[in-house]
Design an enzyme around this catalytic site. Structure first.
Site, mmCIF file in Angstrom:
data_model
loop_
_atom_site.group_PDB
_atom_site.id
_atom_site.type_symbol
_atom_site.label_atom_id
_atom_site.label_comp_id
_atom_site.label_asym_id
_atom_site.label_seq_id
_atom_site.Cartn_x
_atom_site.Cartn_y
_atom_site.Cartn_z
ATOM 1 N N GLU A 89 -29.161 -0.183 -0.360
ATOM 2 C CA GLU A 89 -30.523 0.016 0.149
ATOM 3 C C GLU A 89 -30.857 1.458 -0.188
ATOM 4 O OE1 GLU A 89 -32.035 -2.461 1.272
ATOM 5 O OE2 GLU A 89 -30.419 -3.801 1.856
ATOM 6 N N CYS A 118 -36.622 5.160 5.494
ATOM 7 C CA CYS A 118 -36.657 4.537 4.171
ATOM 8 C C CYS A 118 -37.877 3.626 4.036
ATOM 9 C CB CYS A 118 -35.385 3.731 3.963
ATOM 10 S SG CYS A 118 -35.067 2.615 5.319
#
Ligand code: NAP
Length: 683
Positions: free
Chosen positions: A262, A301
Site C-alpha cells: 500500500e 495515505c
C-alpha cells in the site's frame, strides 16, 4: 510547552522474549518538541530465530484453533485495549496527533479488531477450512467433483508499517492475519514506534495471544526478508520507493514470497458538474477538503491531494477553502484549541516543504499557507515539525505532470479546474492509480459516469451527497468491511475488505475427488456422499449427536387443485399461474395451473418435521432456494433432508445447515434449498 515522556531503548519482542537491542542504534525524536524520545536498534538480534519461532510455535498454535476461536480472542483483545486506551493517547500526542487524530488511530484500530472478530464468527465456519463456493460437478453421475478450499499457510506474515497510524496500521494487518491463523511479525516505522511498542506490550500482557502469534521489531529489519519463503507474506505500507526496494529483494523474488504493498496515492476529490455554490454538495465538498488536509496534518495515505472543480467555480472554491483554512489552529496537540498538530518528524517537514516547492516551481501557485507567518500554539515553531496547511492552485492540469505525481505527505491540496465529467475523470486517473477518490454529486447520471470512467483506477470510490451526509464515513476513512488498496501507484495491493482480507493470508487449493472424500475434508456433506437414513429422525438428535449425512426420506404427498386454491385464498397470492388455466398455459414456463413455490416449501416442512419438542430450537432461514420444475395438480412430491454442515455458535447451541431436495413422482428435483436450524448442543 509539552511534557514529554521518554522511553530510552525500545526492545523488540522476538522468539518469545523482549530482547535487549545492541549497537548501532537509531534515535527517535518527538514530533512536537524535536527532543530525542527513544532509540531503536539498527537490526534485530536474530531475525531467523523470529521467523522460525513464528513458523514452529505461532503457526501451529493458531492453526489448532478454529476461525471462531481466533475471532473470539480478537474480541477479548479489543476489550482489553479499549480499557487501556487512555494509556495510548498521551503517546499519540507526542507523535503530533490531536485527540481527534488519535481517535482514528487508536479507537479505529480497536474497532477494526471488533469488526474482524464479528465477521469471523458470522461469515466463517467454526472450523479451520474455508470452502470457496459450491462443489463443481466433474462427472455426469456425480461421483467426481471439484471443490475450492482455503487453508492457513504455515508461514509468518511480516507487516512493515508507515509512521502515520502506529496503532491502526498495525491492527488492520494483524486482525485478518490472526483470523486466518497466520502469526505476525510487526515492524512499525521508527519515527512513531514507541506508540506501537506500548500497544504490543498491552496485547502481550493480556495473556490472550497464543505464543508466537505476535512478534515485534523496533528498528530496522536486518536480514529478516532473506529468511522468508513461499508460505510467508510481506505486507508493506509506506512510500513507493521502499515498496519497490522490497519488491526487488532477490530472496523474496526467488522464493515467490507473496508481497502486498500500500503506497503513495494522489487521491482526487471531485466537486460534481451538477453542484452550484449554494448546493449542499458544494458545502460538503469544502468541509471534506479542509478535513482531509488537516486530519493527521494531512499525513494520511487516503487524504485528498487534488481537488477537481468545475472551471466556472474554481475561484469560489478557493475563496471558501481559504476562509476555512484561516480558522485552523496549528500547535501542540495537548492544547485544547489546536486543530492540527505537527508532522511526524523534521524529515517529513523537509520532504513536504520540498514537495510544495517542486509543485510551485512552474505548475502551481500557493493560494494559502505562508510558513513564515504561521502561528504555532503551545510549542516552538522550529523545534517541532510544524507546517501551515497549504492550498495550491494548478490552473492548467492538462499540461501539468508534477501536480499528478508529486505527493506532499502533509496538509497540502491542489485545486484544479475541469471542463466536464469526462475531463474530470481523465484528470482523476492521471494519478495512475489511487487508494480512494470521491465525487460530490446529487445526480445519479453523474455518479454512473464517474463509476464507469474512473472505477478501475481507484481502490475505493466514495459518492457524497446531501442524502448520506449525516452518516457518511467520509473520503479518507478506510473501513474494515471494505477493500483498502488500489491499483498502480497505490501499490496494486488489497487489504481488509472483510473476509477477503482474511483469505489474502490463506492458500486457495482446488480439490478433486469423490463426494465422500471432499465432503470429509471440507466438513460439508455433498450430494453423492453416503446418507444415513436409519432411525431416529434427525430432529431427535442434539447438535453433538447429529452426524453429517444423517438423512430423512419422507413419504409422498399429492398436490391437488383444492390445495392450490386453498393456499391462494388463505395467503392472498392469487397470481394467475395458480388460478387461471388458460393464462398459465400461455406462459412459457408453465404447462397450465401450477402449485405455488411457497406451498411446496410448506408441504415439505409438513412432510419432514418431527413436531415434538426436542433439540431443534428454531428454523431461522433458507439459503440458495431454487424452484426448478413446476408442479401441476396431481403431481406427488416427497422430500430428502440431509444434515449438511454444523457450526457451533455458543456453548448451548449450534447452527445446522440441511440440504433439502423436493422431488416429484418421477424423482425429478422440483425445488432445492438449504435450511438453517439452531440446535441444542446436548439433548
Ligand atoms: P517509508 O520510508 O517507505 O517507510 C515505511 C516503512 O518501511 C517503515 O516502517 C520503514 O522503517 C520501512 N522501511 C524503510 N526501508 C525499508 C527497507 N529497505 N526494508 C524494509 N523496511 C523498510 O515510508 P514513510 O516515508 O515512512 O511513509 C510515508 C509514505 O507512506 C507516504 O508516501 C504515504 O503515501 C505512504 N503511506 C501509504 C499508506 C497506504 O495505506 N497506502 C499508508 C500510510 C502511508 P523505518 O521507519 O525504520 O525506516
Amino acid at each position: 510547552m509539552a511534557t514529554t515522556q521518554t522511553f530510552s531503548t525500545l526492545s523488540s519482542f522476538l522468539d518469545g522474549n523482549w530482547q535487549t537491542p545492541s549497537e548501532p542504534m537509531r534515535a527517535v525524536y518527538g514530533a512536537v518538541t524535536g527532543e530525542q524520545l527513544a532509540q531503536v536498534a539498527d537490526k534485530p538480534t536474530d531475525a531467523l530465530a523470529a521467523v522460525v519461532h513464528g513458523r514452529t510455535v505461532g503457526s501451529p498454535a493458531l492453526r489448532a484453533l478454529t476461525f471462531h476461536q481466533r475471532a473470539m480472542i480478537l474480541k477479548q483483545l479489543a476489550q482489553v485495549l479499549n480499557e487501556r486506551r487512555d494509556e495510548l493517547y498521551p503517546l499519540s500526542r507526542q507523535t503530533g496527533a490531536t485527540d481527534k487524530d488519535a481517535l482514528i488511530d487508536i479507537d479505529g484500530g480497536i474497532s477494526t479488531l471488533f469488526v474482524f472478530s464479528s465477521k469471523g464468527r458470522r461469515e466463517l465456519p467454526n472450523s479451520t477450512v474455508y470452502l470457496d463456493g459450491a462443489a463443481e460437478p466433474l462427472a455426469r453421475d456425480g461421483s467426481f467433483l471439484g471443490q475450492h478450499i482455503y487453508t492457513s499457510r504455515p508461514g509468518v506474515a511480516v507487516h512493515i508499517n508507515a509512521f502515520n497510524f502506529p496503532v491502526w496500521g498495525m491492527l488492520e494487518k494483524f486482525a485478518p492475519a490472526f483470523v486466518a491463523g497466520v502469526p505476525s511479525i510487526v515492524k512499525p516505522a521508527t519515527d512513531t514506534s514507541y506508540l506501537t511498542h506500548r500497544c504490543v506490550e498491552l496485547m502481550l500482557e493480556s495473556g490472550l495471544l497464543p505464543a508466537g502469534s505476535l512478534q515485534l521489531i523496533c528498528g530496522g529489519v536486518g536480514d529478516l526478508l532473506d529468511h522468508l519463503d513461499c508460505q510467508d507474506f510481506v505486507s508493506f505500507t509506506g512510500s513507493a520507493s521502499t515498496a519497490s526496494t522490497i519488491r526487488s529483494h532477490q530472496g523474496l523474488r526467488d522464493n515467490a514470497v507473496r508481497v502486498v504493498a500500500e503506497t503513495d496515492s494522489l487521491n482526487a476529490s471531485v466537486l460534481g458538474p451538477d453542484a452550484t455554490p449554494d448546493s449542499a454538495e458544494f458545502e460538503l465538498f469544502i468541509k471534506e477538503v479542509v478535513r482531509e488536509m488537516t486530519t493527521k496534518a494531512g499525513q494520511k495515505c487516503t487524504a485528498i491531494r487534488r481537488a477537481l472543480v468545475p472551471e466556472a467555480l474554481q475561484q469560489e472554491v478557493i475563496k471558501a477553502l481559504q476562509e476555512r483554512l484561516a480558522e485552523v489552529v496549528v500547535g501542540n496537540p495537548t492544547d485544547a484549541s489546536v486543530r492540527m498538530g505537527p508532522l511526524a518528524s523534521q524529515r517529513q517537514r523537509k520532504d513536504v516543504l520540498n514537495a510544495v516547492d517542486a509543485l510551485c516551481e512552474s505548475e502551481c501557485v500557493k493560494v494559502f499557507g505562508d510558513q513564515s507567518t504561521l502561528t504555532v500554539v503551545g510549542a516552538d515553531k522550529e523545534s517541532g515539525a510544524f507546517v501551515s496547511p497549504m492550498l495550491l492552485h494548478c490552473a492548467d492540469p492538462n499540461t501539468a505532470t508534477r501536480a499528478h505525481t508529486v505527493e506532499p505527505f502533509g496538509p497540502v491540496c491542489t485545486v484544479m479546474p475541469y471542463k466536464n465529467a469526462a475531463h474530470a475523470a481523465e484528470l482523476m486517473n492521471r494519478g495512475s492509480g489511487s487508494l480512494v477518490a470521491s465525487v460530490f454529486t446529487h445526480d445519479p447520471s453523474v455518479a454512473i459516469e464517474f463509476a464507469s470512467r474512473a472505477g478501475a483506477f481507484h481502490g475505493r470510490l466514495l459518492f457524497a451527497d446531501r442524502d448520506s451526509a449525516a452518516s457518511s464515513t467520509g473520503h479518507g476513512s478506510p473501513l474494515p468491511h471494505l477493500v483498502h488498496g488500489g491499483p498502480g501507484r497505490a501499490g496494486g495491493g488489497e487489504e481488509m475488505g472483510g473476509i477477503r482480507g482474511v483469505l489474502h493470508y490463506m492458500q486457495r487449493t482446488a480439490l478433486q475427488g469423490s463426494p465422500r472424500l471432499l465432503g470429509a475434508i471440507g466438513g460439508r456433506w455433498i450430494k453423492g456422499a453416503p446418507e444415513q437414513a436409519e432411525l431416529p429422525h434427525p430432529f431427535r438428535l442434539s447438535f453433538n449427536e447429529l452426524e453429517l449425512g444423517k438423512t430423512i426420506h419422507t413419504a409422498e404427498r399429492t398436490i391437488t387443485l383444492e390445495d392450490i386454491e386453498h393456499f391462494a385464498n388463505f395467503t392472498g397470492d392469487t397470481f394467475y399461474a395458480h388460478m387461471d388455466e388458460e393464462a398459465a398455459a400461455a406462459n412459457p414456463f408453465f404447462p397450465g395451473r401450477v402449485a405455488h413455490g411457497y406451498l411446496l416449501l410448506s408441504f415439505a416442512a409438513g412432510l419432514f418435521v418431527d413436531p415434538a419438542p426436542g433439540p431443534v430450537l428454531a428454523n431461522y432461514g433458507l439459503d440458495n432456494l431454487r424452484f426448478i420444475k413446476p408442479v401441476p395438480p396431481g403431481d406427488r412430491i416427497k422430500v430428502r433432508l440431509t444434515a449438511m454442515e454444523k457450526n457451533l455458535r455458543s456453548e448451548e447451541y449450534g447452527e445446522v445447515r440441511w440440504n433439502v431436495e423436493i422431488s416429484n413422482q418421477d424423482d425429478e428435483a422440483v425445488a432445492l434449498y438449504e435450511l438453517l436450524t439452531m440446535n441444542a448442543v446436548t439433548a
